[in-house]
Design a protein around this motif. Structure first.
Motif, short mmCIF file in Angstrom:
data_model
loop_
_atom_site.label_atom_id
_atom_site.label_comp_id
_atom_site.label_asym_id
_atom_site.label_seq_id
_atom_site.Cartn_x
_atom_site.Cartn_y
_atom_site.Cartn_z
N ASN A 213 0.82 -1.10 0.25
CA ASN A 213 -0.47 -0.04 -0.07
C ASN A 213 0.58 0.94 -0.27
OD1 ASN A 213 0.70 0.41 3.01
ND2 ASN A 213 -0.27 -1.41 3.07
N CYS A 284 -3.02 -3.57 5.27
CA CYS A 284 -3.59 -2.32 4.54
C CYS A 284 -4.48 -2.45 3.48
CB CYS A 284 -3.66 -1.83 5.47
SG CYS A 284 -3.21 -0.70 6.69
N THR A 285 -4.59 -3.23 3.18
CA THR A 285 -5.57 -3.66 1.53
C THR A 285 -6.45 -2.61 1.36
OG1 THR A 285 -7.08 -5.18 2.72
CG2 THR A 285 -5.53 -6.06 0.76
N GLN A 286 -7.58 -1.52 2.25
CA GLN A 286 -8.10 -0.66 2.05
C GLN A 286 -7.46 0.41 0.87
OE1 GLN A 286 -6.91 -1.42 4.75
NE2 GLN A 286 -7.26 -0.03 7.02
N ARG A 289 -6.89 -0.41 -2.99
CA ARG A 289 -8.18 -0.87 -3.70
C ARG A 289 -8.31 1.24 -3.38
NH1 ARG A 289 -12.53 -0.89 -0.42
NH2 ARG A 289 -12.28 -2.12 1.81
N ASP A 293 -9.86 6.86 3.83
CA ASP A 293 -10.80 6.49 4.56
C ASP A 293 -11.77 7.84 4.97
OD1 ASP A 293 -10.02 3.83 5.62
OD2 ASP A 293 -8.64 4.64 6.74
N LYS A 296 -13.35 7.70 -0.08
CA LYS A 296 -13.93 6.65 -0.32
C LYS A 296 -13.39 6.51 -1.55
CE LYS A 296 -15.32 5.07 3.82
NZ LYS A 296 -14.77 4.12 4.74
N ASP A 298 -12.26 6.06 -5.33
CA ASP A 298 -11.65 4.06 -5.30
C ASP A 298 -10.49 3.99 -6.21
OD1 ASP A 298 -14.09 3.29 -3.97
OD2 ASP A 298 -14.94 2.66 -5.93
N TRP A 303 -7.80 -2.33 -6.75
CA TRP A 303 -8.42 -3.83 -6.83
C TRP A 303 -7.98 -4.72 -7.77
CZ3 TRP A 303 -11.76 -4.68 -2.82
CH2 TRP A 303 -12.87 -6.11 -3.92
N ASP A 326 -7.67 -5.46 5.88
CA ASP A 326 -8.70 -4.45 5.02
C ASP A 326 -9.68 -4.04 6.22
OD1 ASP A 326 -9.60 -4.21 2.39
OD2 ASP A 326 -11.18 -3.87 3.67
N GLN A 328 -12.32 -2.84 6.78
CA GLN A 328 -13.48 -1.99 6.24
C GLN A 328 -15.18 -3.17 6.79
OE1 GLN A 328 -12.69 1.79 6.54
NE2 GLN A 328 -10.82 0.48 7.24
N ASN A 330 -16.27 -5.71 4.20
CA ASN A 330 -16.15 -4.98 2.82
C ASN A 330 -16.08 -6.61 2.20
OD1 ASN A 330 -15.99 -4.94 0.51
ND2 ASN A 330 -14.46 -4.52 -0.08
#
Length: 595
Positions: A213, A284-286, A289, A293, A296, A298, A303, A326, A328, A330
């Motif tokens: 990330n 921390c894959t969020q 993608r 935070d 949001k 994308d 992804w 992640d 989140q 998801n």
């Protein structure tokens, strides 16, 4: 050697006619490889320009162990750069080393356990076994010295915090400077391979934490690698707009650039191909993608990169596991790529750890929420109960403002009765709830304080709290169905059928196919008040054997050894089940029954 006979690959590639070198530097005007083999003279081994910004040279005089760098001439000056694909470096700001990737894997025919049978132990190489009397303290070989402890505990998978070469001597590892190099302070690449082979021999899989990330941000030779950048940002390996911004620095890789995508895929595949790891955990894959935070926004190419890496691993290394952090909530993270998901096998579950920790650190019994505990037990992201990793402690949960669970329970007495009883209550939730259970280093003997990369695990406590170690071993044995009578803890099905908010007692049923040796009933008391002759339902009639009582005096002399026994159920509807029985359970305790 002509272009037609150029050796494939990136970085330094050993072959019978010397060492080939290849680097990507699309904005360089001239590139040379310099090193100990040519007196660091940039005129001796110029590299040939290939398509799409790649440069290549073969050096017959180069050998394993030689140090080298790339010398880049650009419009913005001349730069010496560490090979981005270097398998070994002298330091995060030093030289690359020509490394022989070959290793004797003879006899290493290990296969990771089925995912529903995994028990993970997360550790940090630098602190796990850093005692003064250890010969190679804080290195892979020192971890190997403790494999017997982990094996006896019942662990069958180790998850190692990041080991890519980082700035300085000590780090959590989430600041990677050279992602293809194993940090020398841990012993380097050969030591890591030797450790994995030893772990496999002990029946223990190795899962590696990787960081895609962001990179760096310190000691980052990739920054403006070939002299080009826009907006004062990182150049060819990074986004050069606000997508570069992460909580750790403006160094998010450019997931939309083919060469960068290949770089990250090659790194992931290297750990499987060259090191025989059994899985990787993505930090921390969020932030891969989406940009952040708050808005949001994308990052579609991030992804698709996750989908690509997971697809390649699943195709080439079936049975190996990939885990996302992640956090989140998801569901798409663990859906199959073909269904539009990212394709991870499992993900760290914030929906479990936070309510379970809250349930045991809350001072007053009346403030504990059985509803939150029930939801944590039952939660699943998709159709698979094991698409989540569940835990009460991880490196994040015991730092960044939080301490180890016993310390959070009672800061003034983290080794005392309350800390022991309620921290082991949380552990029992981990090992009896559906999901892949994980503990953090030293958790099994009440490691206290908070995690720091400069403070070693206190192994003296392993002897001091040997009873608590046994408690963890017994829980892991039941979770792993070691004796063949708790298969339900490896199963997909869970029913929370009893909740008593007044007495803070919750009971649930775990099963796979059902029946003797499969059905498991867990009763947990989240109150200081002991419960004697407490009536609950059971899924079938007959004799139910007490398999575990966390209040047993053998775990600690200070425990109540409250009377809990095997039971014989009577027919009659109770809690929506066809049978019932009276059970007894001590303060802040768990009892487990099976037939």
């Amino acid at each position: 050697m002509s272009d037609e006979t150029a050796i494939k690959g990136m970085g330094s590639i050993l072959h019978t006619q010397g060492v080939a070198f290849r680097v990507w530097a699309p904005h360089a005007q001239h590139v040379s490889v310099i090193g100990s083999f040519n007196e660091w003279d940039g005129k001796k081994h110029p590299m040939l320009s290939e398509e799409n910004g790649y440069w290549y040279a073969n050096v017959a005089e180069a050998h394993t162990g030689d140090e080298y760098l790339f010398l880049l001439s650009t419009q913005n000056g001349e730069f010496k750069r560490i090979d981005p694909y270097a398998r070994e470096v002298t330091s995060s700001v030093g030289n690359a080393i020509v490394h022989d990737t070959r290793f004797d894997w003879d006899g290493d025919d290990f296969s990771i356990a089925a995912w529903n049978e995994l028990v993970i132990y997360e550790l940090h190489v630098g602190t796990f076994n850093d005692q003064e009397n250890v010969k190679h303290k804080g290195e892979f070989s020192s971890v190997s010295e403790r494999l017997g402890h982990l094996q006896k505990l019942g662990i069958n998978a180790i998850q190692i915090m990041p080991i890519g070469e980082f700035a300085g001597e000590r780090s959590w590892g989430y600041n990677p400077a050279q992602i293809f190099s194993v940090d020398r302070d841990y012993g380097g690449p050969l030591a890591f391979k030797q450790f994995i082979k030893r772990a496999h021999k002990a029946g223990i899989a190795v899962i590696l934490d990787v960081v895609y990330n962001h990179l760096g941000p310190s000691d980052l030779d990739l920054w403006q690698f070939d002299g080009w950048s826009e907006n004062g940002r990182g150049g060819i390996y990074f986004y050069n707009d606000d997508r570069s911004i992460t909580p750790w620095g403006d160094t998010r890789p450019d997931y939309g650039r083919g060469e960068v995508r290949q770089y990250l895929l090659d790194n992931a595949m290297m750990w499987f191909e060259e090191y025989h790891v059994d899985g990787i955990r993505f930090d921390c894959t969020q932030f891969i993608r989406m940009v952040n935070d708050s808005d949001k926004r994308d990052i579609p190419e991030g992804w698709s990169l996750l989908q690509w890496i997971n697809s390649q691993i699943a195709q080439k290394f079936p049975g190996c596991i990939t885990i996302a952090e992640d956090l989140q909530n998801n569901r798409w993270i663990t859906k199959e790529v073909g269904a539009g998901g990212a394709g991870f096998a499992s993900q760290w579950d914030a929906m479990f750890v936070h309510p379970i920790r809250q349930a045991v650190v809350t001072p007053q019994d009346e403030q504990r929420s059985l509803g939150a505990i029930r939801d944590a037990i039952l939660y699943r992201y998709n159709d698979d109960a094991f698409d989540r990793v569940i835990y009460s402690e991880s490196h994040d949960e015991v730092a960044n403002g939080h301490a180890r669970v016993p310390q959070e329970i009672n800061p003034n007495d983290p080794k005392g009765w309350y800390a022991q009883k309620r921290s082991t209550l949380a552990a029992a939730m981990v090992f009896t709830s559906p999901g892949i259970p994980m503990i953090f280093q030293g958790q099994e003997f009440l490691e206290g304080g908070w995690f720091r990369d400069t403070v070693p695990v206190d192994w003296d406590q392993c002897a001091e709290f040997h009873g608590i170690v046994r408690l963890y071993r017994d829980l892991i044995g039941l979770r792993s169905n070691r004796e063949g009578f708790t298969r339900g803890l490896c199963g997909q099905f869970t029913q929370v059928y009893h909740m008593n908010n007044e007495h803070k007692v919750i009971a649930y049923h775990r099963w796979d196919k059902g029946g003797a040796g499969d059905d498991v009933v867990i009763v947990a008391n989240f109150s200081h008040e002991e419960q004697e002759n407490y009536v609950i339902g059971f899924p079938s009639e007959g004799y139910w054997k007490l398999r575990f009582n966390s209040d047993w005096g053998g775990y600690n002399d200070d425990f109540g050894n409250f009377l809990s026994t095997d039971i014989l159920t009577d027919q009659g509807e109770c809690d929506g089940l066809p049978c019932y029985a009276s059970v007894s359970i001590g303060s802040y305790s768990v009892v487990i029954f099976s037939q």
